[in-house]
Design a protein around this motif. Structure first.
Motif, PDB file in Angstrom:
ATOM      1  N   SER A 188      22.408   1.695  29.420  1.00 41.79           N
ATOM      2  CA  SER A 188      22.930   2.481  28.297  1.00 41.79           C
ATOM      3  C   SER A 188      24.447   2.382  28.143  1.00 41.79           C
ATOM      4  O   SER A 188      24.984   2.749  27.097  1.00 41.79           O
ATOM      5  CB  SER A 188      22.493   3.939  28.408  1.00 41.79           C
ATOM      6  OG  SER A 188      23.009   4.517  29.585  1.00 41.79           O
ATOM      7  N   LEU A 189      25.149   1.865  29.134  1.00 41.99           N
ATOM      8  CA  LEU A 189      26.594   1.653  28.999  1.00 41.99           C
ATOM      9  C   LEU A 189      26.908   0.590  27.948  1.00 41.99           C
ATOM     10  O   LEU A 189      28.018   0.517  27.446  1.00 41.99           O
ATOM     11  CB  LEU A 189      27.208   1.222  30.331  1.00 41.99           C
ATOM     12  CG  LEU A 189      27.256   2.263  31.438  1.00 41.99           C
ATOM     13  CD1 LEU A 189      27.813   1.642  32.715  1.00 41.99           C
ATOM     14  CD2 LEU A 189      28.099   3.459  31.015  1.00 41.99           C
ATOM     15  N   TYR A 190      25.912  -0.229  27.615  1.00 37.25           N
ATOM     16  CA  TYR A 190      26.114  -1.364  26.719  1.00 37.25           C
ATOM     17  C   TYR A 190      25.584  -1.127  25.304  1.00 37.25           C
ATOM     18  O   TYR A 190      25.650  -2.004  24.465  1.00 37.25           O
ATOM     19  CB  TYR A 190      25.479  -2.617  27.317  1.00 37.25           C
ATOM     20  CG  TYR A 190      26.092  -2.977  28.648  1.00 37.25           C
ATOM     21  CD1 TYR A 190      27.227  -3.775  28.724  1.00 37.25           C
ATOM     22  CD2 TYR A 190      25.550  -2.490  29.828  1.00 37.25           C
ATOM     23  CE1 TYR A 190      27.800  -4.101  29.941  1.00 37.25           C
ATOM     24  CE2 TYR A 190      26.113  -2.810  31.058  1.00 37.25           C
ATOM     25  CZ  TYR A 190      27.237  -3.600  31.100  1.00 37.25           C
ATOM     26  OH  TYR A 190      27.808  -3.916  32.313  1.00 37.25           O
ATOM     27  N   GLY A 191      25.036   0.032  25.044  1.00 43.50           N
ATOM     28  CA  GLY A 191      24.515   0.332  23.717  1.00 43.50           C
ATOM     29  C   GLY A 191      23.255   1.170  23.797  1.00 43.50           C
ATOM     30  O   GLY A 191      22.874   1.642  24.866  1.00 43.50           O
ATOM     31  N   ASP A 192      22.607   1.350  22.658  1.00 47.60           N
ATOM     32  CA  ASP A 192      21.367   2.121  22.596  1.00 47.60           C
ATOM     33  C   ASP A 192      20.246   1.305  23.205  1.00 47.60           C
ATOM     34  O   ASP A 192      19.890   0.242  22.699  1.00 47.60           O
ATOM     35  CB  ASP A 192      21.033   2.484  21.150  1.00 47.60           C
ATOM     36  CG  ASP A 192      22.045   3.442  20.541  1.00 47.60           C
ATOM     37  OD1 ASP A 192      22.646   4.231  21.308  1.00 47.60           O
ATOM     38  OD2 ASP A 192      22.242   3.393  19.322  1.00 47.60           O
TER      39      ASP A 192
ATOM     40  N   TYR B  90      19.962  -5.721  23.939  1.00 49.64           N
ATOM     41  CA  TYR B  90      20.325  -7.081  23.564  1.00 49.64           C
ATOM     42  C   TYR B  90      21.714  -7.060  22.943  1.00 49.64           C
ATOM     43  O   TYR B  90      22.009  -6.220  22.095  1.00 49.64           O
ATOM     44  CB  TYR B  90      19.351  -7.657  22.532  1.00 49.64           C
ATOM     45  CG  TYR B  90      18.013  -8.065  23.079  1.00 49.64           C
ATOM     46  CD1 TYR B  90      17.905  -9.011  24.085  1.00 49.64           C
ATOM     47  CD2 TYR B  90      16.839  -7.519  22.571  1.00 49.64           C
ATOM     48  CE1 TYR B  90      16.666  -9.391  24.582  1.00 49.64           C
ATOM     49  CE2 TYR B  90      15.604  -7.898  23.056  1.00 49.64           C
ATOM     50  CZ  TYR B  90      15.523  -8.839  24.062  1.00 49.64           C
ATOM     51  OH  TYR B  90      14.303  -9.222  24.546  1.00 49.64           O
ATOM     52  N   LEU B  91      22.555  -7.979  23.376  1.00 46.79           N
ATOM     53  CA  LEU B  91      23.885  -8.178  22.815  1.00 46.79           C
ATOM     54  C   LEU B  91      24.012  -9.635  22.392  1.00 46.79           C
ATOM     55  O   LEU B  91      23.256 -10.483  22.868  1.00 46.79           O
ATOM     56  CB  LEU B  91      24.968  -7.896  23.863  1.00 46.79           C
ATOM     57  CG  LEU B  91      25.004  -6.526  24.512  1.00 46.79           C
ATOM     58  CD1 LEU B  91      26.055  -6.506  25.621  1.00 46.79           C
ATOM     59  CD2 LEU B  91      25.317  -5.464  23.478  1.00 46.79           C
TER      60      LEU B  91
ATOM     61  N   ILE C  87      22.284 -12.125  24.857  1.00 44.15           N
ATOM     62  CA  ILE C  87      22.344 -11.672  26.243  1.00 44.15           C
ATOM     63  C   ILE C  87      21.522 -10.401  26.336  1.00 44.15           C
ATOM     64  O   ILE C  87      21.711  -9.462  25.561  1.00 44.15           O
ATOM     65  CB  ILE C  87      23.796 -11.354  26.674  1.00 44.15           C
ATOM     66  CG1 ILE C  87      24.761 -12.473  26.321  1.00 44.15           C
ATOM     67  CG2 ILE C  87      23.849 -10.964  28.146  1.00 44.15           C
ATOM     68  CD1 ILE C  87      24.513 -13.773  27.010  1.00 44.15           C
ATOM     69  N   GLU C  88      20.584 -10.376  27.272  1.00 42.03           N
ATOM     70  CA  GLU C  88      19.809  -9.157  27.513  1.00 42.03           C
ATOM     71  C   GLU C  88      20.323  -8.513  28.791  1.00 42.03           C
ATOM     72  O   GLU C  88      20.470  -9.182  29.809  1.00 42.03           O
ATOM     73  CB  GLU C  88      18.321  -9.474  27.667  1.00 42.03           C
ATOM     74  CG  GLU C  88      17.494  -8.235  27.944  1.00 42.03           C
ATOM     75  CD  GLU C  88      16.020  -8.529  28.153  1.00 42.03           C
ATOM     76  OE1 GLU C  88      15.215  -7.632  27.906  1.00 42.03           O
ATOM     77  OE2 GLU C  88      15.676  -9.656  28.583  1.00 42.03           O
TER      78      GLU C  88
END
Length: 95
Positions: free
Chosen positions: A65-69, A81-82, A90-91
């Motif tokens: 969760s530090l990287y998004g929803d 996923y980014l 990148i997952e």
């Protein structure tokens, strides 16, 4: 952060999984009609169909969760996923 898996798109999950088993002695950890998770040595390879997943590289992280929803896969793993600057997917995943 540690490497978790690479995902590639294939035309037929079952046929491709069988090919990797025969050719590289892969072990099938999970398989259904839309994706499979294989293990070859100490490397995990996900086989996916393009309508469900983009090819990607996955890293295991302790707090997705530090990287998004975050969302959840069918196996209850949490993921985000980014895309990098060149649109590579990148997952970030935690089991």
């Amino acid at each position: 952060m540690e490497f978790d898996h690479i995902a590639i798109n294939v035309k037929n999950i079952k046929e491709s999984a069988e090919w990797y088993v025969k050719t590289f002695s892969a072990e099938i950890n999970y398989i259904d009609e839309t994706w499979a998770m294989l293990e070859i040595g100490n490397v995990k390879l996900a086989l996916t169909i393009s309508s469900d997943h983009k090819p990607h590289v996955a890293f295991k992280v302790p707090n997705v969760s530090l990287y998004g929803d975050s969302r959840y896969h069918r196996d209850n793993s949490e993921y985000v996923y980014l895309s990098d600057l060149d649109e590579n997917v990148i997952e970030l995943i935690n089991y």
